[in-house]
Write an enzyme that holds these catalytic residues in place. Structure first.
Site, PDB file in Angstrom:
ATOM      1  N   THR A 133      54.981  31.104  20.941  1.00 42.80           N
ATOM      2  CA  THR A 133      54.271  32.223  21.556  1.00 42.80           C
ATOM      3  C   THR A 133      55.123  33.005  22.552  1.00 42.80           C
ATOM      4  O   THR A 133      54.659  34.005  23.108  1.00 42.80           O
ATOM      5  CB  THR A 133      52.992  31.737  22.269  1.00 42.80           C
ATOM      6  OG1 THR A 133      53.352  30.807  23.295  1.00 42.80           O
ATOM      7  CG2 THR A 133      52.037  31.084  21.286  1.00 42.80           C
ATOM      8  N   GLY A 134      56.361  32.570  22.773  1.00 42.25           N
ATOM      9  CA  GLY A 134      57.273  33.338  23.607  1.00 42.25           C
ATOM     10  C   GLY A 134      57.794  34.553  22.860  1.00 42.25           C
ATOM     11  O   GLY A 134      57.638  34.681  21.639  1.00 42.25           O
ATOM     12  N   LYS A 143      48.367  26.479  24.369  1.00 42.99           N
ATOM     13  CA  LYS A 143      48.060  27.599  23.474  1.00 42.99           C
ATOM     14  C   LYS A 143      47.378  27.152  22.178  1.00 42.99           C
ATOM     15  O   LYS A 143      47.276  27.944  21.235  1.00 42.99           O
ATOM     16  CB  LYS A 143      49.341  28.368  23.135  1.00 42.99           C
ATOM     17  CG  LYS A 143      50.061  28.960  24.328  1.00 42.99           C
ATOM     18  CD  LYS A 143      49.306  30.139  24.930  1.00 42.99           C
ATOM     19  CE  LYS A 143      50.140  30.819  25.999  1.00 42.99           C
ATOM     20  NZ  LYS A 143      49.472  32.017  26.555  1.00 42.99           N
ATOM     21  N   ILE A 166      68.247  26.791  19.189  1.00 40.90           N
ATOM     22  CA  ILE A 166      68.732  28.161  19.280  1.00 40.90           C
ATOM     23  C   ILE A 166      69.333  28.520  20.646  1.00 40.90           C
ATOM     24  O   ILE A 166      70.377  29.169  20.703  1.00 40.90           O
ATOM     25  CB  ILE A 166      67.596  29.147  18.951  1.00 40.90           C
ATOM     26  CG1 ILE A 166      67.019  28.881  17.542  1.00 40.90           C
ATOM     27  CG2 ILE A 166      68.077  30.577  19.086  1.00 40.90           C
ATOM     28  CD1 ILE A 166      68.005  29.078  16.412  1.00 40.90           C
ATOM     29  N   GLU A 187      87.837  28.551  15.071  1.00 39.39           N
ATOM     30  CA  GLU A 187      88.347  29.197  16.281  1.00 39.39           C
ATOM     31  C   GLU A 187      89.173  28.186  17.061  1.00 39.39           C
ATOM     32  O   GLU A 187      89.144  26.987  16.802  1.00 39.39           O
ATOM     33  CB  GLU A 187      87.193  29.675  17.168  1.00 39.39           C
ATOM     34  CG  GLU A 187      86.333  30.751  16.559  1.00 39.39           C
ATOM     35  CD  GLU A 187      85.126  31.086  17.422  1.00 39.39           C
ATOM     36  OE1 GLU A 187      84.669  32.229  17.366  1.00 39.39           O
ATOM     37  OE2 GLU A 187      84.648  30.197  18.156  1.00 39.39           O
ATOM     38  N   HIS A 225      83.285  32.442  23.296  1.00 40.96           N
ATOM     39  CA  HIS A 225      82.212  31.622  23.863  1.00 40.96           C
ATOM     40  C   HIS A 225      82.747  30.305  24.391  1.00 40.96           C
ATOM     41  O   HIS A 225      83.942  30.005  24.282  1.00 40.96           O
ATOM     42  CB  HIS A 225      81.103  31.386  22.824  1.00 40.96           C
ATOM     43  CG  HIS A 225      81.613  30.949  21.497  1.00 40.96           C
ATOM     44  ND1 HIS A 225      82.127  29.695  21.279  1.00 40.96           N
ATOM     45  CD2 HIS A 225      81.714  31.608  20.313  1.00 40.96           C
ATOM     46  CE1 HIS A 225      82.515  29.592  20.017  1.00 40.96           C
ATOM     47  NE2 HIS A 225      82.291  30.740  19.415  1.00 40.96           N
TER      48      HIS A 225
END
Length: 299
Positions: A17-18, A43, A97, A216, A255
């Site tokens: 729900t974010g 929720k 994620i 990398e 990164h």
């Protein structure tokens, strides 16, 4: 076939729900991913694009049925608890994620996952896609785009860069090369499924004939992949490009996981290791899209 996910994989979205969870759930549902439940504490009873929401992963499992994959979209400080909750509920693959997950939290997740025989992709990943079957995460951005950009076929793609993951897949498709599964392994120094583990998965997949790898500087994933090839545990053609040729020690390239420290993780060392193992390492990024179709045509 594919690795890790397919059209049968039953997916739960933690943090559904974010803002990010809702946008990416729309992508996954419209693509055809089998998203069967979402979780946000407090929720329960809501729906997001037709997906029922529950308070806990355990509750989702009990009411929606067994869950194969959890994709986690909660803020970084809460990732550890979300991952532990999913593992304890019985989920066997996590896709984490968020970036900036505290390193010690990742170590705790990794330790628990090893004890419970659970695997995870990420953190700091765009996720993965098995074209024509399922997308878990955010690769493609929108369902129509993902369907247009990535077509099914015999080439697996693994990459340490999120943007490059999509670019490689897009340009391979434009070159007439279809894809089995595309995985952004994650950009952090410690991740759940590094290159060698994914190569083992592709070795077992009868429909993956060739793997393309974007490596990398920093960490030892590429060198470990070379050792896997030398040991005979990966026998399919591997086409690789290693980014960061001009980077100097202590300079971060893109990164957190791409940095040379203590003379280790250098571009030259990675290229030499892979070539000595028999991998095809191209000198320019664009060569991936001329060399790979030629190899596919021969296997």
């Amino acid at each position: 076939m594919s690795i890790l996910i397919d059209e049968r994989s039953r997916v739960v979205v933690q943090g559904i729900t974010g803002r990010e969870g809702m946008v990416r759930t729309k992508l996954m549902v419209e693509y055809g991913t089998n998203v069967v439940a979402g979780v946000t504490p407090g929720k329960k009873g809501e729906e997001v694009f037709g997906v029922p929401v529950f308070d806990t992963v355990e509750e989702a499992w009990e009411e929606a049925g067994p869950l194969d994959v959890s994709v986690i979209f909660v803020p970084a400080p809460f990732v550890k608890n979300a991952a532990i909750e999913a593992i304890d509920a019985g989920v066997k693959l996590l896709v984490i994620i968020p970036d900036r997950v505290p390193l010690y939290d990742v170590l705790e997740i990794d330790a628990l996952a090893r004890r419970k025989n659970v695997r995870f992709v990420g953190p700091n990943t765009l996720g993965l896609i098995s074209p024509g079957k399922a997308v878990v995460g955010m690769i493609g951005g929108k369902a129509d785009t993902a369907k247009e950009w990535f077509h099914p076929g015999p080439v697996g793609v693994i990459s340490r860069s999120g943007g490059i993951t999509s670019a490689i897949s897009y340009y391979l498709t434009r070159a007439g090369v279809g894809l089995s599964t595309v995985v952004h392994v994650g950009g952090d120094p410690i991740i759940g499924l590094p290159f060698p583990e994914l190569l083992k998965e592709f070795e077992r997949d009868p429909e993956t004939k060739v793997v393309v790898m974007f490596g990398e500087i920093g960490t030892s994933q590429e060198e470990m992949a070379a050792e896997l090839i030398k040991a005979g545990e990966f026998t399919k053609p591997l086409v690789a490009f290693i980014g960061g040729a001009a980077a100097k020690s202590g300079t971060r390239f893109s990164h957190a996981g791409a940095i040379i420290e203590g003379g280790k993780g250098t571009h030259r060392g990675k290229v030499e290791s892979l070539r000595s193992a028999g991998a095809i390492v191209v000198d320019t990024f664009n060569e991936l899209f001329t060399v790979t179709p030629e190899i596919v045509g021969r296997v």
